[in-house]
Design an enzyme around this catalytic site. Structure first.
Site, mmCIF file in Angstrom:
data_model
loop_
_atom_site.group_PDB
_atom_site.id
_atom_site.type_symbol
_atom_site.label_atom_id
_atom_site.label_comp_id
_atom_site.label_asym_id
_atom_site.label_seq_id
_atom_site.Cartn_x
_atom_site.Cartn_y
_atom_site.Cartn_z
ATOM 1 N N HIS A 1 -22.566 -1.954 10.648
ATOM 2 C CA HIS A 1 -22.479 -2.804 11.847
ATOM 3 C C HIS A 1 -22.484 -4.270 11.413
ATOM 4 O O HIS A 1 -23.095 -4.618 10.398
ATOM 5 C CB HIS A 1 -23.666 -2.505 12.780
ATOM 6 C CG HIS A 1 -23.489 -3.109 14.131
ATOM 7 N ND1 HIS A 1 -23.732 -4.436 14.391
ATOM 8 C CD2 HIS A 1 -23.051 -2.564 15.301
ATOM 9 C CE1 HIS A 1 -23.463 -4.684 15.661
ATOM 10 N NE2 HIS A 1 -23.056 -3.572 16.240
ATOM 11 N N GLU B 1 -15.148 -4.151 16.102
ATOM 12 C CA GLU B 1 -15.854 -5.128 16.935
ATOM 13 C C GLU B 1 -15.681 -6.533 16.358
ATOM 14 O O GLU B 1 -16.262 -6.836 15.320
ATOM 15 C CB GLU B 1 -17.356 -4.830 16.959
ATOM 16 C CG GLU B 1 -17.715 -3.499 17.546
ATOM 17 C CD GLU B 1 -19.206 -3.373 17.840
ATOM 18 O OE1 GLU B 1 -19.516 -2.747 18.859
ATOM 19 O OE2 GLU B 1 -20.032 -3.892 17.078
HETATM 20 O O1 G3P Z 1 -22.445 -1.678 18.609
HETATM 21 C C1 G3P Z 1 -21.999 -2.225 19.810
HETATM 22 C C2 G3P Z 1 -22.337 -3.664 19.886
HETATM 23 O O2 G3P Z 1 -22.307 -4.385 18.695
HETATM 24 C C3 G3P Z 1 -21.634 -4.399 20.956
HETATM 25 O O3 G3P Z 1 -22.576 -5.280 21.443
HETATM 26 O O4 G3P Z 1 -23.731 -6.488 23.194
HETATM 27 O O5 G3P Z 1 -21.327 -6.952 22.735
HETATM 28 O O6 G3P Z 1 -21.994 -4.812 23.804
HETATM 29 P P1 G3P Z 1 -22.383 -5.915 22.887
#
Ligand code: G3P
Length: 227
Positions: free
Chosen positions: A93, A141
């Site tokens: 992550h 992400e």
């Molecule tokens: O692992 C999911 C996360 O990193 C996304 O975070 O708070 O943007 O939904 P968020």
């Protein structure tokens, strides 16, 4: 793991552990069952065993350390989460990066242990090369959108589209999109762009009524895959 994949990453919020985490897990389990959509919960290492006992959903670790059995104080190993009955783990992550060789080592161990793996990447260029390490899914992400409430599907749809093109070069690996996913509309868009699922944290963990947020995610995901 089967689409639509919804991953709720508990991270380290004030309700990510203890009774509050169990209450949240139970609420999510109820909605998951009502809609027959499985939801993956990734939780702090200290909560894995308790979550597995009290919440009937696939429980994942948020991270595992890439060290062998031995003198590694504080390490959380794939073998430990397996023993706690986790179904799998997130790896790499953005908030807990590993080197590429460490990722490879961890994936070999999770596979041997029968644990599922969701490998996180921060850019589409890494989707294909990291797919060669054979995780079960890749979660893309863009770090700059994590926790902002501005979703990758709205702000950077091209990241999902390009990642989807990259994952198609490898057989049998799911592509999950995350960062800033807040509403059902964000989920719908991500799936329409070709993602097999979504990952979210803050929109659920900080919500007054998290079950409503998750319900919106599920109904939108089902709408996206059926239309
Ligand atoms: O692992 C999911 C996360 O990193 C996304 O975070 O708070 O943007 O939904 P968020």
């Amino acid at each position: 793991m089967k689409p639509p994949i919804i991953v709720i990453n508990f991270k380290a919020y004030e309700n990510s552990f203890g009774n509050k985490a169990i209450d949240l897990g139970k609420k999510i389990e109820k909605i998951s069952k009502e809609h027959s959509v499985e939801i993956i919960l990734s939780v702090p290492a200290t909560m894995i065993y308790r979550m597995v006992q009290e919440v009937d959903l696939p429980i994942y670790a948020e991270h595992v350390d890439p060290v062998p059995l031995g003198a590694y104080t504080g390490a959380v190993l794939p073998e430990m989460i397996k023993d706690a009955d986790a179904k799998g783990t997130l790896i790499n992550h953005s908030e807990r990066r590993l080197r590429a060789d460490e990722i490879d080592d961890v994936l070999k161990r999770t596979r041997k242990l029968g644990l599922s793996s969701i490998l996180c990447v921060d850019r589409y260029e890494l989707v294909y090369p990291f797919s060669l390490l054979r995780p079960d899914a890749i979660l893309i992400e863009p770090p700059e959108l994590i926790g902002t409430g501005i979703s990758v599907s709205k702000a950077k749809p091209e990241v999902i589209t390009k990642a989807v093109n990259e994952i198609r070069k490898s057989e049998g690996i799911y592509l999950i999109a995350g960062a800033g996913i807040t509403t059902g509309e964000d989920v719908y868009k991500a799936l329409k762009l070709g993602a097999h699922g979504i990952g979210a944290a803050s929109a659920v963990m900080k919500a007054k009524e998290p079950e409503k947020v998750v319900e919106d995610f599920i109904t939108s995901a089902l709408k996206a895959i059926s239309s």
